[in-house]
Scaffold this active site. Structure first.
Site, PDB file in Angstrom:
ATOM      1  N   GLY A 132      -6.719 -10.899   9.942  1.00 13.56           N
ATOM      2  CA  GLY A 132      -5.618 -11.210  10.842  1.00 13.56           C
ATOM      3  C   GLY A 132      -6.050 -11.128  12.296  1.00 13.56           C
ATOM      4  O   GLY A 132      -6.891 -11.908  12.750  1.00 13.56           O
ATOM      5  N   TRP A 160      -8.111  -5.441   5.072  1.00 17.47           N
ATOM      6  CA  TRP A 160      -8.564  -4.572   6.159  1.00 17.47           C
ATOM      7  C   TRP A 160      -9.371  -5.368   7.181  1.00 17.47           C
ATOM      8  O   TRP A 160     -10.336  -6.041   6.846  1.00 17.47           O
ATOM      9  CB  TRP A 160      -9.422  -3.455   5.568  1.00 17.47           C
ATOM     10  CG  TRP A 160     -10.133  -2.588   6.554  1.00 17.47           C
ATOM     11  CD1 TRP A 160      -9.588  -1.854   7.561  1.00 17.47           C
ATOM     12  CD2 TRP A 160     -11.548  -2.333   6.606  1.00 17.47           C
ATOM     13  NE1 TRP A 160     -10.560  -1.161   8.243  1.00 17.47           N
ATOM     14  CE2 TRP A 160     -11.778  -1.438   7.677  1.00 17.47           C
ATOM     15  CE3 TRP A 160     -12.639  -2.776   5.855  1.00 17.47           C
ATOM     16  CZ2 TRP A 160     -13.046  -0.983   8.013  1.00 17.47           C
ATOM     17  CZ3 TRP A 160     -13.907  -2.324   6.187  1.00 17.47           C
ATOM     18  CH2 TRP A 160     -14.107  -1.430   7.258  1.00 17.47           C
ATOM     19  N   ILE A 178       0.842  -1.200   0.000  1.00 16.63           N
ATOM     20  CA  ILE A 178       0.000   0.000   0.000  1.00 16.63           C
ATOM     21  C   ILE A 178       0.875   1.248   0.000  1.00 16.63           C
ATOM     22  O   ILE A 178       0.610   2.214  -0.721  1.00 16.63           O
ATOM     23  CB  ILE A 178      -0.925  -0.007   1.229  1.00 16.63           C
ATOM     24  CG1 ILE A 178      -1.921  -1.178   1.155  1.00 16.63           C
ATOM     25  CG2 ILE A 178      -1.663   1.311   1.365  1.00 16.63           C
ATOM     26  CD1 ILE A 178      -2.719  -1.381   2.433  1.00 16.63           C
ATOM     27  N   GLU A 195      -1.296  -0.848  11.257  1.00 17.38           N
ATOM     28  CA  GLU A 195      -1.352   0.565  11.620  1.00 17.38           C
ATOM     29  C   GLU A 195      -0.100   1.007  12.357  1.00 17.38           C
ATOM     30  O   GLU A 195       0.472   2.067  12.059  1.00 17.38           O
ATOM     31  CB  GLU A 195      -2.580   0.856  12.474  1.00 17.38           C
ATOM     32  CG  GLU A 195      -2.663   2.332  12.866  1.00 17.38           C
ATOM     33  CD  GLU A 195      -3.940   2.685  13.607  1.00 17.38           C
ATOM     34  OE1 GLU A 195      -4.427   3.817  13.423  1.00 17.38           O
ATOM     35  OE2 GLU A 195      -4.455   1.851  14.368  1.00 17.38           O
ATOM     36  N   GLU A 196       0.342   0.207  13.326  1.00 17.14           N
ATOM     37  CA  GLU A 196       1.523   0.579  14.093  1.00 17.14           C
ATOM     38  C   GLU A 196       2.749   0.692  13.181  1.00 17.14           C
ATOM     39  O   GLU A 196       3.563   1.618  13.316  1.00 17.14           O
ATOM     40  CB  GLU A 196       1.784  -0.439  15.201  1.00 17.14           C
ATOM     41  CG  GLU A 196       0.782  -0.394  16.352  1.00 17.14           C
ATOM     42  CD  GLU A 196      -0.507  -1.153  16.080  1.00 17.14           C
ATOM     43  OE1 GLU A 196      -1.454  -1.053  16.874  1.00 17.14           O
ATOM     44  OE2 GLU A 196      -0.560  -1.863  15.051  1.00 17.14           O
ATOM     45  N   ASP A 217      -5.346   3.025   6.160  1.00 20.76           N
ATOM     46  CA  ASP A 217      -4.757   2.653   7.447  1.00 20.76           C
ATOM     47  C   ASP A 217      -5.750   1.744   8.148  1.00 20.76           C
ATOM     48  O   ASP A 217      -6.870   2.142   8.446  1.00 20.76           O
ATOM     49  CB  ASP A 217      -4.489   3.919   8.270  1.00 20.76           C
ATOM     50  CG  ASP A 217      -4.259   3.647   9.752  1.00 20.76           C
ATOM     51  OD1 ASP A 217      -3.838   2.523  10.096  1.00 20.76           O
ATOM     52  OD2 ASP A 217      -4.499   4.566  10.565  1.00 20.76           O
ATOM     53  N   TYR A 256       6.528  -8.327  10.488  1.00 25.23           N
ATOM     54  CA  TYR A 256       5.182  -8.046  10.990  1.00 25.23           C
ATOM     55  C   TYR A 256       5.049  -8.661  12.364  1.00 25.23           C
ATOM     56  O   TYR A 256       5.524  -9.766  12.604  1.00 25.23           O
ATOM     57  CB  TYR A 256       4.164  -8.664  10.026  1.00 25.23           C
ATOM     58  CG  TYR A 256       2.716  -8.356  10.320  1.00 25.23           C
ATOM     59  CD1 TYR A 256       2.137  -7.175   9.886  1.00 25.23           C
ATOM     60  CD2 TYR A 256       1.917  -9.263  11.017  1.00 25.23           C
ATOM     61  CE1 TYR A 256       0.808  -6.893  10.125  1.00 25.23           C
ATOM     62  CE2 TYR A 256       0.585  -8.990  11.264  1.00 25.23           C
ATOM     63  CZ  TYR A 256       0.032  -7.811  10.816  1.00 25.23           C
ATOM     64  OH  TYR A 256      -1.293  -7.534  11.056  1.00 25.23           O
TER      65      TYR A 256
END
Length: 591
Positions: free
Chosen positions: A500, A497, A358, A387-388, A369, A427
């Site tokens: 996970g 989005w 992205i 996001e983090e 986000d 990640y």
């Protein structure tokens, strides 16, 4: 790329190198092979046999119809997708962006007359101390009972003295801790600095320049009264409001956040003044009382943070920021949200790929986000999800936590112009800071980078089956629409989005985002973070829907029917895309 490969470090100064391949696919929310749930205990084996027979017959009939319609995939190895170079970006639509206008709903912290001459200076204003604006540390009031001649030093005087000492030269982490605790004494039994000490201990001696950086950061924090000369409004719930500030002002505010100077922001318990806001002081990033295994991950976060401060305090660094960033809270009243059952619009173009990211391939598009309701999520804690990581790549985003109240279901936060400073890999538990990123993204007429990020929070499904209810599907559609809605129709860059950690089904979330994009009249670039099979499945579904001219209203009604089907205990759970393909087959037969 190896972590210490010198050639790789040089390369990532200019571009990201296959970020999507380094991520953990299962963590990023790609499709998982979940075992099918069996019938209820009361179902007989004969009933199950009949159901299986009917299901098999339906699937054969659907496959036959779909094949006859010419909608089967072209190839098992390759699939057609819309060219990413054809998607519209901010530069393509630069003339359509509205000019910056200082009005009641938009606070601009720099002088507009000077910026037209190419100079950024703070806008003059009158500071206030109230519940509608950020309470800046240098404005902290003295108790009414204290007469000036007999009053103890104000909190800002103590803060200024402590930070001034840090500007004088070499400082240890102990000195930083002493300075921070001198004006946060109420937290002396709660705040710890293990992660900060661990970072310094593990940092190679040749790479440790904190003795030079800390004094610069302290000076930057002390520049607050000169750089911020106008009240900063809080972006509160159900209000459409925006703030534009310079990147230098952002760096000053973040330096104060690092040194934990913001008053009234350390208590987030229910009922406290800022219970509905994210934390902003960095005390939670420095601490690590509960989980020693998180120390290494926090050290990687600190690498990204310190590189940002190295850049913004170095006058000779060509990457030192010299532009503006706009933060806009958008609220759409429920009465103005789409009536999904009546949206007779076709799906828009889709570029989908298991490769790319992205942040890089989506440059210039509206980048999604995968947000928390509290902007930035756990960026100042231990979490390291999408996001983090985004907020560590672009630390300027962290300042949004200072003034953005928790997002409601009909709200988003849109950020225009942030700069990217860091390249990261991995990640969650595999995350690490890789190297600096040289952001060459061009700027608009208002010196904002052609980068726009929209923060939208997905629901957290403790029970994954709950996401298929009509109410939750509608909520996610509305949230995506609020984020995607806008006058400038750049493409959307997104991915899995709400999948996970939040247990979202990527097949469903892809459809929801495609539907919201269609009603918003935007094309989409979708990245599956290395999951080739998921990319194929979404592409196949999009192709079937577009060839058969399935509109959003029809798809919405099918999702509602799928919801009803999955709540019937005597039915076997169905695959969503198989269910939709079957509906298309029935539709073709009726036609």
């Amino acid at each position: 790329m190896s972590r210490k490969n010198s050639d790789g470090v040089k390369g990532c100064m200019n571009q990201m190198n296959n970020r999507g391949n380094t991520a953990d696919p299962s963590s990023r929310g790609e499709s998982k092979n979940r075992p099918s749930q069996m019938d209820s205990a009361g179902a007989t084996s004969q009933h199950r046999s009949n159901e299986n027979g009917k299901e098999a017959a339906r699937e054969r009939r659907t496959a036959s119809v779909v094949s006859s319609l010419g909608t089967s995939p072209k190839s098992k190895e390759q699939w057609p997708t819309y060219p990413i170079q054809n998607l519209k970006t901010m530069q393509d639509l630069s003339r359509e962006f509205n000019p910056l206008l200082a009005k009641k709903e938009h606070t601009i912290l720099i002088d507009m007359e000077w910026i037209r001459r190419g100079v950024i200076v703070p806008h003059q204003g009158t500071h206030v101390w109230d519940s509608h604006h950020v309470k800046l540390p240098h404005l902290y009031p003295l108790p009414p009972s204290h007469h000036k001649s007999h009053a103890p030093p104000s909190r800002w005087e103590v803060t200024r003295h402590a930070l001034h000492r840090l500007t004088k030269g070499s400082n240890s982490i102990g000195d930083v801790q002493t300075a921070i605790m001198s004006y946060n004494s109420r937290n002396k039994d709660n705040w710890t600095f293990e992660a900060l000490y661990y970072y310094v201990q593990r940092l190679p001696r040749m790479e440790n320049n904190l003795h030079l950086l800390i004094p610069k950061m302290a000076k930057l924090a002390l520049d607050l009264p000169e750089l911020i000369q106008k009240p900063i409004p809080l972006l509160r719930q159900q209000q459409n409001q925006a703030i534009t500030m310079s990147q230098q002002q952002i760096s000053c505010l973040l330096a104060n956040a690092f040194f934990c100077t913001f008053p009234h922001r350390n208590d987030t318990k229910p009922g406290s003044e800022y219970a509905n806001y994210p934390t902003i002081n960095f005390s939670s990033l420095f601490a690590n009382k509960t989980d020693p295994t998180k120390l290494a991950l926090k050290a990687e976060k600190l690498k990204a943070i310190f590189h940002y401060f190295n850049t913004v305090t170095n006058d000779e660094d060509p990457a030192k920021p010299e532009g503006l960033v706009t933060f806009e809270r958008i609220s759409i009243p429920p009465s103005q949200l789409p009536a999904w059952q009546y949206q007779k619009v076709p799906l828009t173009n889709l570029h989908i790929s298991p490769e790319g990211s992205i942040e890089e391939e989506g440059t210039g598009m509206l980048q999604v986000d995968f947000a928390s309701k509290y902007i930035g999520g756990g960026v100042l804690g231990s979490k390291l999800f999408q996001e983090e990581i985004l907020f560590l790549m672009s630390p300027e985003l962290i300042v949004a936590r200072l003034f953005t109240e928790k997002l409601a279901d009909n709200e988003c936060l849109k950020i225009t112009g942030p700069q990217m400073y860091n390249l990261t890999s991995g990640y969650s538990e595999t995350f690490y800071w890789e190297c600096p990123y040289n952001d060459r993204t061009k700027r608009d007429n208002w010196k904002r980078r052609y980068r726009q990020i929209v923060s939208i929070d997905a629901l957290d499904f403790k029970n994954p089956k709950e996401q298929y209810t009509k109410e939750n599907i509608k909520r996610e559609l509305n949230k995506a629409f609020v984020g995607f809605h806008g006058d400038v129709k750049t493409a959307i860059a997104t991915g899995n989005w709400g999948c996970g950690a939040l247990n979202g089904d990527p097949k469903l979330k892809a459809l929801i985002q495609l539907m919201a994009a269609a009603v918003s009249r935007r094309d989409m670039a979708y990245f599956t973070f290395g999951n080739k099979e998921l990319a194929k499945e979404i592409q196949r579904m999009h192709e079937i829907l577009t060839i058969n001219k399935v509109t959003v209203d029809k798809l919405y009604n099918w999702l509602k029917e799928f919801s009803r089907h999955n709540t019937r205990e005597h039915h076997l759970p169905k695959d969503l895309y198989g269910f939709i393909s079957e509906k298309i087959g029935h539709m073709a037969i009726l036609l």
